[in-house]
Motif scaffolding. Structure first.
Motif, PDB file in Angstrom:
ATOM      1  N   ILE A 112       0.837  -1.207   0.000  1.00  0.00           N
ATOM      2  CA  ILE A 112       0.000   0.000   0.000  1.00  0.00           C
ATOM      3  C   ILE A 112       0.868   1.252   0.000  1.00  0.00           C
ATOM      4  O   ILE A 112       0.635   2.196  -0.767  1.00  0.00           O
ATOM      5  CB  ILE A 112      -0.926   0.005   1.235  1.00  0.00           C
ATOM      6  N   PHE A 141       1.141   3.919  -2.998  1.00  0.00           N
ATOM      7  CA  PHE A 141       0.754   5.311  -2.766  1.00  0.00           C
ATOM      8  C   PHE A 141       1.843   6.258  -3.259  1.00  0.00           C
ATOM      9  O   PHE A 141       1.561   7.287  -3.893  1.00  0.00           O
ATOM     10  CB  PHE A 141       0.501   5.523  -1.276  1.00  0.00           C
ATOM     11  N   GLY A 194      -8.384   7.412  -5.934  1.00  0.00           N
ATOM     12  CA  GLY A 194      -7.145   7.007  -5.287  1.00  0.00           C
ATOM     13  C   GLY A 194      -7.384   6.073  -4.113  1.00  0.00           C
ATOM     14  O   GLY A 194      -6.668   5.074  -3.937  1.00  0.00           O
ATOM     15  N   LEU A 245      -6.136   2.192  -3.892  1.00  0.00           N
ATOM     16  CA  LEU A 245      -5.284   1.674  -2.822  1.00  0.00           C
ATOM     17  C   LEU A 245      -5.937   0.497  -2.107  1.00  0.00           C
ATOM     18  O   LEU A 245      -5.264  -0.466  -1.722  1.00  0.00           O
ATOM     19  CB  LEU A 245      -4.958   2.786  -1.833  1.00  0.00           C
ATOM     20  N   GLY A 292       0.362   1.633  -8.736  1.00  0.00           N
ATOM     21  CA  GLY A 292      -0.157   2.905  -8.240  1.00  0.00           C
ATOM     22  C   GLY A 292      -0.034   4.027  -9.244  1.00  0.00           C
ATOM     23  O   GLY A 292      -0.970   4.819  -9.428  1.00  0.00           O
ATOM     24  N   VAL A 327       7.002  10.526  -0.314  1.00  0.00           N
ATOM     25  CA  VAL A 327       5.580  10.826  -0.147  1.00  0.00           C
ATOM     26  C   VAL A 327       5.386  12.232   0.418  1.00  0.00           C
ATOM     27  O   VAL A 327       4.550  13.010  -0.078  1.00  0.00           O
ATOM     28  CB  VAL A 327       4.915   9.770   0.770  1.00  0.00           C
TER      29      VAL A 327
END
Length: 314
Positions: A40, A44, A59, A63, A170, A303
């Motif tokens: 995950i 992401f 999104g 996910l 992703g 991120v």
């Protein structure tokens, strides 16, 4: 040929539909939550690398589908590997080898989740992402679990592609295409996997030997495996910095990648040079732990940088 007899597999290792003693926590365990969380997180990060932000609802659904797909892979892996799982101390208490769940239950659970995940991702995002997720599940279950794991000490190297694909899934979910940035994230995880996993395999070689799994320390020997850990660490350090060098990440990521890369090289050297007794085992486990911290930190910084850019640009 099976590594254990039919009688050894136990009453719940068949494909029957007998009443199950499995609890909700056993079904959660089938999903391999720690592996799922990594999938995950890296997916992401891949999603955020897309040139345009994905709609929050799309999104979130994407996910969720990727998480379910990762969990389905774990369930199917435990279904197929239940015979060798019961021979290794670290896996003997999994739901199937411990006798709490029949193999058929895990198989059905994994297949249903796989279909749900792929269809959901394809319908909610796009079919490139859905197709990549289907390929990821297939690669992990069929190519790695059923073939490579039991046939070659390169199982972790080649099979590592399955764990490296979530960032590409992703990215595809957000952009409907793929680009170099998603390939860089794939390569980073792909090259990270051998020094990460082989550090653990050095300590757990006895487990793999009892199960007949041809892990590197059991086939090549511990010293050759230590050399491979060092060589892969030397390769990993510059690859980790490439997203910054090529302009896909900012200076904070660049600094963390350079420092972390040096840490991986030093850890690889420590594993290579300490070969005897408890110190060697402790060094290998420290390197295993540091490798997790290294990858998590790189993706966390990536991120944060990407989210900051999106928020400032909003």
């Amino acid at each position: 040929m099976s590594l254990v007899s039919e009688s050894d597999l136990g009453q719940r290792s068949d494909f029957g539909l007998a009443a199950s003693d499995a609890s909700p926590s056993d079904y959660v365990a089938l999903l391999k939550p720690r592996v799922m969380s990594l999938s995950i997180f890296t997916a992401f990060a891949g999603m955020l690398m897309a040139p345009h932000p994905v709609h929050p609802v799309i999104g979130a659904i994407a996910l969720l589908a990727i998480a379910v797909g990762a969990g389905a892979s774990g369930a199917l892996n435990m279904w197929y590997d239940s015979d060798i799982d019961r021979l290794m101390a670290r896996t003997a208490n999994r739901p199937i080898p411990a006798g709490r769940m029949a193999r058929g239950e895990a198989l059905a659970f994994g297949l249903v989740l796989s279909a749900f995940a792929v269809l959901t991702l394809g319908l909610a995002a796009n079919w490139l992402a859905g197709g990549l997720l289907a390929f990821t599940i297939f690669y992990y279950v069929v190519v790695y679990t059923m073939w490579l794991k039991r046939s070659t000490p390169q199982n972790i190297v080649i099979g590592g592609a399955a764990g490296a694909l979530p960032p590409m899934v992703g990215y595809a979910a957000a952009a409907g295409s793929l680009d170099l940035s998603s390939l860089l994230l794939f390569t980073l995880i792909f090259v990270w996997t051998p020094p990460h996993f082989w550090s653990l395999a050095l300590v757990k070689a006895g487990d793999y030997g009892r199960a007949g799994v041809p892990m590197a320390p059991n086939v090549w020997g511990p010293d050759a495996t230590r050399l491979q850990i060092l060589l892969y660490s030397l390769l990993l350090a510059p690859i980790g910095a490439l997203p910054w060098v090529l302009g896909y990440a900012g200076p904070v990521y660049g600094a963390v990648a350079c420092l972390g890369g040096i840490g991986m090289i030093l850890g690889g050297w420590a594993v290579f040079s300490r070969r005897e007794g408890d110190l060697a085992r402790k060094t290998a486990m420290r390197n295993f732990g540091f490798s997790i911290l290294y990858l998590f930190t790189l993706f966390a910084v990536l991120v944060v940088e990407r989210l900051t850019t999106i928020w400032l640009g909003a």
